[in-house]
Design a protein around this motif. Structure first.
Motif, PDB file in Angstrom:
ATOM      1  N   LEU A   1       0.827  -1.210   0.000  1.00 20.81           N
ATOM      2  CA  LEU A   1       0.000   0.000   0.000  1.00 20.81           C
ATOM      3  C   LEU A   1       0.853   1.249   0.000  1.00 20.81           C
ATOM      4  CD1 LEU A   1      -2.816   1.184   0.105  1.00 20.81           C
ATOM      5  CD2 LEU A   1      -2.739   1.033   2.607  1.00 20.81           C
ATOM      6  N   GLN A   2       1.979   1.211   0.755  1.00 19.70           N
ATOM      7  CA  GLN A   2       2.865   2.372   0.783  1.00 19.70           C
ATOM      8  C   GLN A   2       3.486   2.620  -0.584  1.00 19.70           C
ATOM      9  OE1 GLN A   2       5.940   2.061   3.669  1.00 19.70           O
ATOM     10  NE2 GLN A   2       6.818   4.070   3.243  1.00 19.70           N
ATOM     11  N   GLU A   3       3.798   1.528  -1.331  1.00 18.24           N
ATOM     12  CA  GLU A   3       4.349   1.696  -2.669  1.00 18.24           C
ATOM     13  C   GLU A   3       3.336   2.352  -3.589  1.00 18.24           C
ATOM     14  OE1 GLU A   3       7.208  -2.285  -2.576  1.00 18.24           O
ATOM     15  OE2 GLU A   3       5.596  -2.051  -4.047  1.00 18.24           O
ATOM     16  N   LEU A   4       2.044   1.977  -3.427  1.00 19.10           N
ATOM     17  CA  LEU A   4       1.001   2.589  -4.256  1.00 19.10           C
ATOM     18  C   LEU A   4       0.850   4.056  -3.938  1.00 19.10           C
ATOM     19  CD1 LEU A   4      -1.737  -0.186  -4.242  1.00 19.10           C
ATOM     20  CD2 LEU A   4      -0.228   0.442  -6.122  1.00 19.10           C
TER      21      LEU A   4
ATOM     22  N   GLN B   1     -10.938  17.526  -2.692  1.00 17.34           N
ATOM     23  CA  GLN B   1     -10.063  16.369  -2.517  1.00 17.34           C
ATOM     24  C   GLN B   1      -9.213  16.096  -3.758  1.00 17.34           C
ATOM     25  OE1 GLN B   1     -11.674  12.843  -0.502  1.00 17.34           O
ATOM     26  NE2 GLN B   1     -10.997  11.657  -2.246  1.00 17.34           N
ATOM     27  N   SER B   2      -9.836  16.108  -4.944  1.00 15.33           N
ATOM     28  CA  SER B   2      -9.081  15.815  -6.164  1.00 15.33           C
ATOM     29  C   SER B   2      -8.036  16.879  -6.454  1.00 15.33           C
ATOM     30  CB  SER B   2     -10.043  15.686  -7.345  1.00 15.33           C
ATOM     31  OG  SER B   2     -10.780  16.887  -7.514  1.00 15.33           O
ATOM     32  N   GLU B   3      -8.355  18.162  -6.154  1.00 11.39           N
ATOM     33  CA  GLU B   3      -7.385  19.239  -6.389  1.00 11.39           C
ATOM     34  C   GLU B   3      -6.188  19.118  -5.456  1.00 11.39           C
ATOM     35  OE1 GLU B   3      -9.865  22.580  -5.769  1.00 11.39           O
ATOM     36  OE2 GLU B   3     -10.618  22.653  -7.821  1.00 11.39           O
ATOM     37  N   LEU B   4      -6.441  18.792  -4.173  1.00  8.32           N
ATOM     38  CA  LEU B   4      -5.334  18.646  -3.241  1.00  8.32           C
ATOM     39  C   LEU B   4      -4.472  17.446  -3.598  1.00  8.32           C
ATOM     40  CD1 LEU B   4      -3.892  19.604  -0.703  1.00  8.32           C
ATOM     41  CD2 LEU B   4      -5.448  18.182   0.650  1.00  8.32           C
ATOM     42  N   ALA B   5      -5.100  16.357  -4.065  1.00  5.36           N
ATOM     43  CA  ALA B   5      -4.336  15.172  -4.448  1.00  5.36           C
ATOM     44  C   ALA B   5      -3.381  15.484  -5.598  1.00  5.36           C
ATOM     45  CB  ALA B   5      -5.301  14.053  -4.841  1.00  5.36           C
TER      46      ALA B   5
ATOM     47  N   SER C   1      -7.539   8.753  -3.472  1.00 13.06           N
ATOM     48  CA  SER C   1      -7.895   7.816  -2.412  1.00 13.06           C
ATOM     49  C   SER C   1      -6.929   7.913  -1.226  1.00 13.06           C
ATOM     50  CB  SER C   1      -7.908   6.389  -2.959  1.00 13.06           C
ATOM     51  OG  SER C   1      -6.647   6.063  -3.527  1.00 13.06           O
ATOM     52  N   THR C   2      -5.671   8.288  -1.490  1.00 16.70           N
ATOM     53  CA  THR C   2      -4.696   8.458  -0.407  1.00 16.70           C
ATOM     54  C   THR C   2      -5.076   9.626   0.491  1.00 16.70           C
ATOM     55  OG1 THR C   2      -2.967   7.583  -1.856  1.00 16.70           O
ATOM     56  CG2 THR C   2      -2.261   8.787   0.105  1.00 16.70           C
ATOM     57  N   VAL C   3      -5.471  10.751  -0.134  1.00 13.08           N
ATOM     58  CA  VAL C   3      -5.925  11.902   0.649  1.00 13.08           C
ATOM     59  C   VAL C   3      -7.174  11.550   1.444  1.00 13.08           C
ATOM     60  CG1 VAL C   3      -6.734  14.292   0.506  1.00 13.08           C
ATOM     61  CG2 VAL C   3      -4.934  13.487  -1.024  1.00 13.08           C
ATOM     62  N   TYR C   4      -8.073  10.765   0.828  1.00 17.06           N
ATOM     63  CA  TYR C   4      -9.312  10.386   1.507  1.00 17.06           C
ATOM     64  C   TYR C   4      -9.035   9.556   2.763  1.00 17.06           C
ATOM     65  CZ  TYR C   4     -13.771   8.054   2.338  1.00 17.06           C
ATOM     66  OH  TYR C   4     -14.910   7.573   2.909  1.00 17.06           O
ATOM     67  N   LYS C   5      -8.060   8.646   2.690  1.00 15.39           N
ATOM     68  CA  LYS C   5      -7.763   7.775   3.828  1.00 15.39           C
ATOM     69  C   LYS C   5      -7.010   8.504   4.935  1.00 15.39           C
ATOM     70  CE  LYS C   5      -5.970   4.736   1.068  1.00 15.39           C
ATOM     71  NZ  LYS C   5      -5.244   3.573   0.521  1.00 15.39           N
TER      72      LYS C   5
ATOM     73  N   PRO D   1      -4.613  12.590  12.794  1.00 16.97           N
ATOM     74  CA  PRO D   1      -4.107  13.758  13.532  1.00 16.97           C
ATOM     75  C   PRO D   1      -2.848  14.358  12.903  1.00 16.97           C
ATOM     76  CG  PRO D   1      -4.645  11.951  15.045  1.00 16.97           C
ATOM     77  CD  PRO D   1      -4.707  11.392  13.651  1.00 16.97           C
ATOM     78  N   ASP D   2      -2.045  13.512  12.249  1.00 15.54           N
ATOM     79  CA  ASP D   2      -0.803  14.017  11.660  1.00 15.54           C
ATOM     80  C   ASP D   2      -0.970  14.380  10.197  1.00 15.54           C
ATOM     81  OD1 ASP D   2       0.842  10.871  10.785  1.00 15.54           O
ATOM     82  OD2 ASP D   2      -1.268  11.492  10.782  1.00 15.54           O
ATOM     83  N   PHE D   3      -2.237  14.557   9.745  1.00 13.83           N
ATOM     84  CA  PHE D   3      -2.465  14.901   8.338  1.00 13.83           C
ATOM     85  C   PHE D   3      -1.795  16.221   7.949  1.00 13.83           C
ATOM     86  CE2 PHE D   3      -4.471  14.731   4.291  1.00 13.83           C
ATOM     87  CZ  PHE D   3      -4.824  16.038   3.987  1.00 13.83           C
ATOM     88  N   PRO D   4      -1.879  17.302   8.777  1.00 11.38           N
ATOM     89  CA  PRO D   4      -1.194  18.548   8.382  1.00 11.38           C
ATOM     90  C   PRO D   4       0.297  18.359   8.157  1.00 11.38           C
ATOM     91  CG  PRO D   4      -2.769  18.983  10.137  1.00 11.38           C
ATOM     92  CD  PRO D   4      -2.690  17.491  10.000  1.00 11.38           C
ATOM     93  N   GLU D   5       0.945  17.632   9.061  1.00  9.83           N
ATOM     94  CA  GLU D   5       2.392  17.447   8.917  1.00  9.83           C
ATOM     95  C   GLU D   5       2.710  16.569   7.711  1.00  9.83           C
ATOM     96  OE1 GLU D   5       4.470  19.135  10.592  1.00  9.83           O
ATOM     97  OE2 GLU D   5       6.200  18.267   9.559  1.00  9.83           O
ATOM     98  N   TRP D   6       1.889  15.531   7.504  1.00 12.73           N
ATOM     99  CA  TRP D   6       2.092  14.668   6.339  1.00 12.73           C
ATOM    100  C   TRP D   6       1.916  15.442   5.041  1.00 12.73           C
ATOM    101  CZ3 TRP D   6      -1.473  13.282   2.552  1.00 12.73           C
ATOM    102  CH2 TRP D   6      -1.037  12.304   1.654  1.00 12.73           C
TER     103      TRP D   6
END
Length: 244
Positions: free
Chosen positions: A159-162, A190-194, A202-206, A211-216
């Motif tokens: 999944l990380q490779e995808l 969502q699509s624009e940020l991706a 789908s990665t942004v959606y998951k 909690p660490d979404f801003p840093e990621w």
């Protein structure tokens, strides 16, 4: 033909001729008044059309803002409250816009009419929600007992490779647009940020509720901008504007 018959026919003709003659005389004498009335009605209709178009030009920014905030959905009550004008005018305005943009109307549970306008943002959200989840190909399981001479490789999360797989070139070019142009309305879907983060939608959606979404997102963003997700608007906003 007898004299009585001729006399009765003559009287009948006079009965019809007299009203017609009076009508002709009346029209000839008052034609200027009738012409003035017709011109006055036409001028009034043209003036009404002009004032309506000028009023619509003032309402257009309010309409566009509500469409953006409500994901393409709007009711006459929303427009009337936002613009502070009568609901009948709001309904007439929305009917005009619905005819212009081929919008659909849906009756809500309370009986009010909801106008649905399809925009690029709503269309992108629909396509994102209808995106089928990627299924991993089934791999045959080979045990060490069956093949003792094989050394099992170090497990790598597929999944990380995808998620880190580079996106196609057009999407990468889209992500290189300046942040000011992408944030034309102050937020991204969502699509624009991706596209900006160079990952799949789908990665942004998951990850959006982590909690660490801003840093990621900061590590993925080309300008180092951290992003946060709003459940209310279903959009993404910069968490620390001004930082790069």
């Amino acid at each position: 033909m007898s004299e009585k018959t001729i006399e009765s026919d003559g009287k009948g003709f006079l009965v019809l001729l007299l009203p017609i003659s009076f009508l002709i005389i009346f029209v000839v004498a008052t034609w200027r008044i009738w012409l003035a009335l017709i011109l006055l009605v036409l001028a009034f209709n043209v003036w009404q059309l002009y004032t309506w178009q000028k009023w619509c030009q003032k309402v257009n920014p309010i309409f566009h803002q509500l469409i953006r905030e409500n994901q393409g959905k709007i009711t006459p009550m929303d427009l009337a409250i936002k613009g502070n004008f009568p609901g009948e005018r709001a309904k007439r305005y929305l009917d005009t816009k619905a005819s212009e943009f081929a919008a659909s109307t849906v009756n809500s549970e309370d009986g009010s009419k909801v106008y649905q306008f399809i925009t690029a943002s709503t269309l992108g959200s629909i396509l994102d929600s209808s995106e089928p989840p990627k299924q991993l190909e089934s791999q045959p399981v080979v045990t060490q007992q069956a093949l003792p001479f094989l050394v099992p490789p170090t497990p790598q999360p597929v999944l990380q490779e995808l998620e880190t797989e580079p996106l196609p070139q057009p999407i990468q070019e889209e992500a290189k647009k300046p942040l000011e142009k992408q944030l034309m309305f102050g937020s991204l879907i969502q699509s624009e940020l991706a596209k900006r983060l160079n990952v799949y939608s789908s990665t942004v959606y998951k990850r959006r509720d982590d909690p660490d979404f801003p840093e990621w997102s900061r590590t993925k963003d080309p300008d180092g901008v951290a992003w946060k997700y709003s459940r209310k608007t279903k959009e993404f906003f910069p968490a620390d504007e001004g930082k790069s």
